[in-house]
Scaffold this motif. Sequence first.
Motif, PDB file in Angstrom:
ATOM      1  N   SER A  37       0.644  -1.261  -0.168  1.00 11.00           N
ATOM      2  CA  SER A  37       0.017  -0.063   0.013  1.00 11.00           C
ATOM      3  C   SER A  37       1.024   1.265  -0.124  1.00 11.00           C
ATOM      4  O   SER A  37       1.944   1.170   0.448  1.00 11.00           O
ATOM      5  CB  SER A  37      -0.874   0.028   1.206  1.00 11.00           C
ATOM      6  N   THR A  38       0.304   2.148  -0.694  1.00 11.39           N
ATOM      7  CA  THR A  38       1.135   3.502  -0.806  1.00 11.39           C
ATOM      8  C   THR A  38       0.398   4.458  -0.116  1.00 11.39           C
ATOM      9  O   THR A  38      -1.056   4.567  -0.324  1.00 11.39           O
ATOM     10  CB  THR A  38       1.543   4.012  -2.141  1.00 11.39           C
ATOM     11  N   TYR A  51      -3.601  -2.417  10.269  1.00  9.20           N
ATOM     12  CA  TYR A  51      -3.888  -3.718   9.787  1.00  9.20           C
ATOM     13  C   TYR A  51      -4.887  -4.597  10.436  1.00  9.20           C
ATOM     14  O   TYR A  51      -4.488  -4.656  11.866  1.00  9.20           O
ATOM     15  CB  TYR A  51      -2.455  -4.440   9.598  1.00  9.20           C
ATOM     16  N   ALA A  52      -6.016  -4.736  10.000  1.00  9.19           N
ATOM     17  CA  ALA A  52      -7.200  -5.301  11.036  1.00  9.19           C
ATOM     18  C   ALA A  52      -7.662  -6.605  10.388  1.00  9.19           C
ATOM     19  O   ALA A  52      -7.738  -6.746   9.160  1.00  9.19           O
ATOM     20  CB  ALA A  52      -7.948  -4.351  11.287  1.00  9.19           C
ATOM     21  N   ASP A  53      -8.377  -7.406  11.157  1.00  6.94           N
ATOM     22  CA  ASP A  53      -9.227  -8.383  10.461  1.00  6.94           C
ATOM     23  C   ASP A  53     -10.472  -7.819   9.993  1.00  6.94           C
ATOM     24  O   ASP A  53     -11.031  -6.807  10.134  1.00  6.94           O
ATOM     25  CB  ASP A  53      -9.816  -9.387  11.780  1.00  6.94           C
ATOM     26  N   VAL A  54     -10.981  -8.517   9.129  1.00  6.61           N
ATOM     27  CA  VAL A  54     -12.125  -8.060   8.348  1.00  6.61           C
ATOM     28  C   VAL A  54     -13.316  -8.562   9.408  1.00  6.61           C
ATOM     29  O   VAL A  54     -13.271  -9.623   9.942  1.00  6.61           O
ATOM     30  CB  VAL A  54     -12.371  -8.703   7.165  1.00  6.61           C
ATOM     31  N   PRO A  99      -5.677   2.965   5.685  1.00  9.96           N
ATOM     32  CA  PRO A  99      -4.821   3.948   5.841  1.00  9.96           C
ATOM     33  C   PRO A  99      -5.449   5.262   6.615  1.00  9.96           C
ATOM     34  O   PRO A  99      -6.584   5.405   6.657  1.00  9.96           O
ATOM     35  CB  PRO A  99      -4.479   4.462   4.423  1.00  9.96           C
ATOM     36  N   VAL A 100      -4.704   5.817   7.483  1.00  9.30           N
ATOM     37  CA  VAL A 100      -5.014   6.975   8.234  1.00  9.30           C
ATOM     38  C   VAL A 100      -4.132   8.216   8.218  1.00  9.30           C
ATOM     39  O   VAL A 100      -2.942   7.781   8.183  1.00  9.30           O
ATOM     40  CB  VAL A 100      -5.015   6.180   9.791  1.00  9.30           C
ATOM     41  N   ILE A 101      -4.554   9.400   8.200  1.00  5.12           N
ATOM     42  CA  ILE A 101      -3.921  10.525   7.946  1.00  5.12           C
ATOM     43  C   ILE A 101      -4.406  11.620   8.749  1.00  5.12           C
ATOM     44  O   ILE A 101      -5.658  11.626   9.015  1.00  5.12           O
ATOM     45  CB  ILE A 101      -3.778  10.764   6.523  1.00  5.12           C
ATOM     46  N   THR A 128       5.272   6.527  10.952  1.00  5.14           N
ATOM     47  CA  THR A 128       4.743   5.765  11.920  1.00  5.14           C
ATOM     48  C   THR A 128       3.869   4.877  11.596  1.00  5.14           C
ATOM     49  O   THR A 128       3.037   5.084  10.612  1.00  5.14           O
ATOM     50  CB  THR A 128       3.803   6.773  12.902  1.00  5.14           C
ATOM     51  N   ILE A 129       4.074   3.413  11.881  1.00  4.11           N
ATOM     52  CA  ILE A 129       3.513   2.320  11.400  1.00  4.11           C
ATOM     53  C   ILE A 129       2.858   1.532  12.574  1.00  4.11           C
ATOM     54  O   ILE A 129       3.667   1.229  13.501  1.00  4.11           O
ATOM     55  CB  ILE A 129       4.405   1.385  10.303  1.00  4.11           C
TER      56      ILE A 129
END
Length: 131
Positions: A37-38, A51-54, A99-101, A128-129
């Motif tokens: 992912s970008t 990164y999470a479970d569906v 993605p979060v900004i 930050t990841i």
Amino acid sequence: MGTEFSSSVTIAETVQFSLSVMYQHSWLTTHTETYSSTLPVPKGYKGWIDYADVVQHISGTWQTHYDDRHWGHYFWYVHDNITHPVTEGTDGQRRQIIPVIRPMTSADWRSCAMAPAKGTNAVAKKATIRS
């Protein structure tokens, strides 16, 4: 996986008996998932990729029926919201990338090695990841 067995018997002036047994096994299972992912992060903002479970969100009224009265009623109704992992109907997708900004706070700027001087518009060099 392996096995080993040994024995020893001596019958004469001295009676000696010896037995040695060894068993071992190991199983290894691995699973690898790769996602790419970008995330373009503009000046003065902070970005990370979750990164999470569906999951599935269910909201509604649960109705419970009893054969005998419980607390004066045969039927009980409870409104609830439930979130749980989904295992079917996801076309094989088990995880999702989110993605979060958001704008950087003053605390974020202080934690960076290159905090901007007053009146400047410096760009943070820190990523930050979170997972």
